[in-house]
Design a protein around this motif. Structure first.
Motif, mmCIF file in Angstrom:
data_model
loop_
_atom_site.group_PDB
_atom_site.id
_atom_site.type_symbol
_atom_site.label_atom_id
_atom_site.label_comp_id
_atom_site.label_asym_id
_atom_site.label_seq_id
_atom_site.Cartn_x
_atom_site.Cartn_y
_atom_site.Cartn_z
ATOM 1 N N TYR A 107 0.862 -1.180 0.000
ATOM 2 C CA TYR A 107 0.000 0.000 0.000
ATOM 3 C C TYR A 107 0.897 1.228 0.000
ATOM 4 C CZ TYR A 107 -3.455 -3.454 1.432
ATOM 5 O OH TYR A 107 -4.257 -4.561 1.496
ATOM 6 N N ALA A 108 0.988 1.882 -1.153
ATOM 7 C CA ALA A 108 1.903 3.016 -1.293
ATOM 8 C C ALA A 108 1.213 4.358 -1.098
ATOM 9 C CB ALA A 108 2.574 2.964 -2.663
ATOM 10 N N GLU A 109 -0.101 4.399 -1.168
ATOM 11 C CA GLU A 109 -0.790 5.684 -1.097
ATOM 12 C C GLU A 109 -1.595 5.861 0.185
ATOM 13 O OE1 GLU A 109 -2.581 4.917 -4.755
ATOM 14 O OE2 GLU A 109 -0.621 5.010 -5.681
ATOM 15 N N SER A 110 -1.318 5.043 1.186
ATOM 16 C CA SER A 110 -2.072 5.121 2.437
ATOM 17 C C SER A 110 -1.693 6.332 3.282
ATOM 18 C CB SER A 110 -1.850 3.852 3.264
ATOM 19 O OG SER A 110 -2.281 2.725 2.560
ATOM 20 N N HIS A 111 -0.403 6.710 3.256
ATOM 21 C CA HIS A 111 0.091 7.771 4.124
ATOM 22 C C HIS A 111 1.014 8.709 3.349
ATOM 23 C CE1 HIS A 111 -1.545 5.601 7.518
ATOM 24 N NE2 HIS A 111 -0.926 4.519 7.099
ATOM 25 N N THR A 112 1.067 9.953 3.793
ATOM 26 C CA THR A 112 1.947 10.944 3.150
ATOM 27 C C THR A 112 3.209 11.194 3.965
ATOM 28 O OG1 THR A 112 0.764 12.771 4.212
ATOM 29 C CG2 THR A 112 0.025 12.102 2.009
ATOM 30 N N ASP A 113 3.342 10.511 5.106
ATOM 31 C CA ASP A 113 4.524 10.633 5.957
ATOM 32 C C ASP A 113 4.883 9.236 6.470
ATOM 33 O OD1 ASP A 113 6.607 11.821 7.331
ATOM 34 O OD2 ASP A 113 5.353 13.167 8.508
ATOM 35 N N PHE A 114 5.903 9.134 7.303
ATOM 36 C CA PHE A 114 6.413 7.856 7.778
ATOM 37 C C PHE A 114 5.354 7.023 8.492
ATOM 38 C CE2 PHE A 114 6.920 10.739 11.294
ATOM 39 C CZ PHE A 114 6.664 9.975 12.428
ATOM 40 N N VAL A 115 5.486 5.704 8.401
ATOM 41 C CA VAL A 115 4.644 4.777 9.154
ATOM 42 C C VAL A 115 5.260 4.650 10.543
ATOM 43 C CG1 VAL A 115 3.780 2.411 9.319
ATOM 44 C CG2 VAL A 115 3.966 3.527 7.084
ATOM 45 N N SER A 116 4.480 4.967 11.574
ATOM 46 C CA SER A 116 5.016 4.983 12.932
ATOM 47 C C SER A 116 4.747 3.697 13.708
ATOM 48 C CB SER A 116 4.463 6.173 13.713
ATOM 49 O OG SER A 116 3.053 6.136 13.727
ATOM 50 N N ASP A 117 3.679 2.966 13.354
ATOM 51 C CA ASP A 117 3.376 1.726 14.066
ATOM 52 C C ASP A 117 2.461 0.872 13.206
ATOM 53 O OD1 ASP A 117 3.533 -0.107 16.105
ATOM 54 O OD2 ASP A 117 2.309 1.011 17.519
ATOM 55 N N LEU A 118 2.516 -0.436 13.436
ATOM 56 C CA LEU A 118 1.690 -1.401 12.712
ATOM 57 C C LEU A 118 1.084 -2.389 13.696
ATOM 58 C CD1 LEU A 118 4.161 -2.178 9.809
ATOM 59 C CD2 LEU A 118 1.957 -1.026 9.557
ATOM 60 N N LEU A 119 -0.125 -2.834 13.394
ATOM 61 C CA LEU A 119 -0.813 -3.824 14.218
ATOM 62 C C LEU A 119 -1.530 -4.797 13.298
ATOM 63 C CD1 LEU A 119 -1.914 -4.800 17.018
ATOM 64 C CD2 LEU A 119 -3.816 -3.211 16.640
ATOM 65 N N LEU A 120 -1.321 -6.094 13.499
ATOM 66 C CA LEU A 120 -2.065 -7.126 12.776
ATOM 67 C C LEU A 120 -3.314 -7.476 13.563
ATOM 68 C CD1 LEU A 120 0.806 -9.573 11.779
ATOM 69 C CD2 LEU A 120 -0.523 -8.136 10.250
ATOM 70 N N VAL A 121 -4.469 -7.480 12.895
ATOM 71 C CA VAL A 121 -5.731 -7.872 13.527
ATOM 72 C C VAL A 121 -6.255 -9.067 12.736
ATOM 73 C CG1 VAL A 121 -8.009 -7.126 14.291
ATOM 74 C CG2 VAL A 121 -6.142 -5.460 14.141
ATOM 75 N N ARG A 122 -5.770 -10.251 13.083
ATOM 76 C CA ARG A 122 -6.083 -11.467 12.328
ATOM 77 C C ARG A 122 -7.575 -11.791 12.335
ATOM 78 N NH1 ARG A 122 -3.445 -13.266 8.163
ATOM 79 N NH2 ARG A 122 -1.286 -13.648 8.583
ATOM 80 N N GLU A 123 -8.282 -11.499 13.424
ATOM 81 C CA GLU A 123 -9.712 -11.794 13.496
ATOM 82 C C GLU A 123 -10.489 -11.065 12.405
ATOM 83 O OE1 GLU A 123 -8.045 -10.364 16.193
ATOM 84 O OE2 GLU A 123 -7.521 -12.296 17.063
ATOM 85 N N LYS A 124 -9.974 -9.930 11.968
ATOM 86 C CA LYS A 124 -10.619 -9.121 10.922
ATOM 87 C C LYS A 124 -9.837 -9.161 9.612
ATOM 88 C CE LYS A 124 -13.805 -7.498 13.646
ATOM 89 N NZ LYS A 124 -15.211 -7.777 13.466
ATOM 90 N N ASN A 125 -8.751 -9.955 9.575
ATOM 91 C CA ASN A 125 -7.883 -10.036 8.398
ATOM 92 C C ASN A 125 -7.459 -8.635 7.961
ATOM 93 O OD1 ASN A 125 -6.447 -11.551 6.557
ATOM 94 N ND2 ASN A 125 -8.046 -11.409 5.014
ATOM 95 N N ALA A 126 -6.936 -7.863 8.915
ATOM 96 C CA ALA A 126 -6.609 -6.464 8.657
ATOM 97 C C ALA A 126 -5.256 -6.077 9.241
ATOM 98 C CB ALA A 126 -7.685 -5.559 9.258
ATOM 99 N N VAL A 127 -4.682 -5.030 8.662
ATOM 100 C CA VAL A 127 -3.479 -4.393 9.177
ATOM 101 C C VAL A 127 -3.841 -2.943 9.482
ATOM 102 C CG1 VAL A 127 -1.126 -3.651 8.649
ATOM 103 C CG2 VAL A 127 -1.943 -5.849 7.808
ATOM 104 N N VAL A 128 -3.509 -2.479 10.669
ATOM 105 C CA VAL A 128 -3.745 -1.096 11.060
ATOM 106 C C VAL A 128 -2.381 -0.398 11.096
ATOM 107 C CG1 VAL A 128 -4.666 0.449 12.832
ATOM 108 C CG2 VAL A 128 -5.728 -1.789 12.451
ATOM 109 N N ALA A 129 -2.289 0.749 10.422
ATOM 110 C CA ALA A 129 -1.028 1.499 10.370
ATOM 111 C C ALA A 129 -1.260 2.933 10.808
ATOM 112 C CB ALA A 129 -0.462 1.482 8.954
ATOM 113 N N SER A 130 -0.393 3.427 11.702
ATOM 114 C CA SER A 130 -0.443 4.849 12.064
ATOM 115 C C SER A 130 0.732 5.534 11.391
ATOM 116 C CB SER A 130 -0.387 5.027 13.580
ATOM 117 O OG SER A 130 0.813 4.464 14.095
#
Length: 85
Positions: A54-77
Protein backbone atom coordinates in the motif's frame (compact mmCIF):
# COMPACT_ATOMS: atom_id res chain seq x y z
CA UNK A 1 23.60 -27.23 17.54
CA UNK A 2 24.86 -27.79 14.04
CA UNK A 3 27.49 -25.50 12.56
CA UNK A 4 25.63 -23.24 10.15
CA UNK A 5 28.78 -21.84 8.53
CA UNK A 6 27.94 -18.89 6.28
CA UNK A 7 24.20 -19.58 6.16
CA UNK A 8 22.11 -16.52 6.91
CA UNK A 9 18.51 -15.98 7.85
CA UNK A 10 16.16 -15.10 5.01
CA UNK A 11 16.25 -11.46 4.02
CA UNK A 12 14.52 -9.09 1.64
CA UNK A 13 17.05 -7.08 -0.32
CA UNK A 14 15.56 -3.72 -1.36
CA UNK A 15 12.32 -4.33 0.54
CA UNK A 16 11.63 -0.58 0.72
CA UNK A 17 13.12 2.47 -0.98
CA UNK A 18 13.32 4.27 2.39
CA UNK A 19 14.16 3.24 5.95
CA UNK A 20 11.90 0.71 7.66
CA UNK A 21 10.74 1.90 11.07
CA UNK A 22 7.72 -0.28 11.87
CA UNK A 23 7.16 -4.04 11.77
CA UNK A 24 4.50 -6.49 12.89
CA UNK A 25 4.51 -10.26 12.52
CA UNK A 26 2.68 -13.46 13.27
CA UNK A 27 3.16 -17.10 12.24
CA UNK A 28 2.60 -16.44 8.53
CA UNK A 29 2.94 -12.70 7.83
CA UNK A 30 5.58 -10.00 8.23
CA UNK A 31 4.32 -6.44 7.69
CA UNK A 32 6.76 -3.54 7.26
CA UNK A 33 6.26 0.23 7.10
CA UNK A 34 8.78 2.84 5.98
CA UNK A 35 9.65 6.53 6.09
CA UNK A 36 7.87 7.06 2.76
CA UNK A 37 4.52 5.88 4.17
CA UNK A 38 4.52 2.56 2.30
CA UNK A 39 3.16 -0.57 4.03
CA UNK A 40 4.12 -3.99 2.65
CA UNK A 41 3.24 -7.56 3.61
CA UNK A 42 5.43 -10.64 3.20
CA UNK A 43 4.51 -14.34 3.52
CA UNK A 44 7.06 -15.83 5.92
CA UNK A 45 6.01 -19.38 4.99
CA UNK A 46 7.03 -18.84 1.35
CA UNK A 47 10.54 -17.38 1.70
CA UNK A 48 9.18 -13.86 2.30
CA UNK A 49 7.06 -13.74 -0.86
CA UNK A 50 5.45 -10.27 -1.25
CA UNK A 51 1.67 -10.43 -0.74
CA UNK A 52 0.60 -6.77 -0.66
CA UNK A 53 1.86 -3.20 -0.89
CA UNK A 54 0.00 0.00 0.00
CA UNK A 55 1.90 3.02 -1.29
CA UNK A 56 -0.79 5.68 -1.10
CA UNK A 57 -2.07 5.12 2.44
CA UNK A 58 0.09 7.77 4.12
CA UNK A 59 1.95 10.94 3.15
CA UNK A 60 4.52 10.63 5.96
CA UNK A 61 6.41 7.86 7.78
CA UNK A 62 4.64 4.78 9.15
CA UNK A 63 5.02 4.98 12.93
CA UNK A 64 3.38 1.73 14.07
CA UNK A 65 1.69 -1.40 12.71
CA UNK A 66 -0.81 -3.82 14.22
CA UNK A 67 -2.06 -7.13 12.78
CA UNK A 68 -5.73 -7.87 13.53
CA UNK A 69 -6.08 -11.47 12.33
CA UNK A 70 -9.71 -11.79 13.50
CA UNK A 71 -10.62 -9.12 10.92
CA UNK A 72 -7.88 -10.04 8.40
CA UNK A 73 -6.61 -6.46 8.66
CA UNK A 74 -3.48 -4.39 9.18
CA UNK A 75 -3.74 -1.10 11.06
CA UNK A 76 -1.03 1.50 10.37
CA UNK A 77 -0.44 4.85 12.06
CA UNK A 78 1.59 7.60 10.42
CA UNK A 79 3.49 10.80 11.12
CA UNK A 80 0.87 12.57 8.95
CA UNK A 81 -1.63 12.03 11.79
CA UNK A 82 -3.66 9.36 10.00
CA UNK A 83 -4.56 5.77 10.81
CA UNK A 84 -5.15 3.38 7.92
CA UNK A 85 -6.88 0.01 7.98
Amino acid sequence: GADRGDERAAGIEGAHDEGINAMATDASLLVTGCDGGVVKGWDVRQKLKPVFSYAESHTDFVSDLLLVREKNAVVASSGDGSVGV
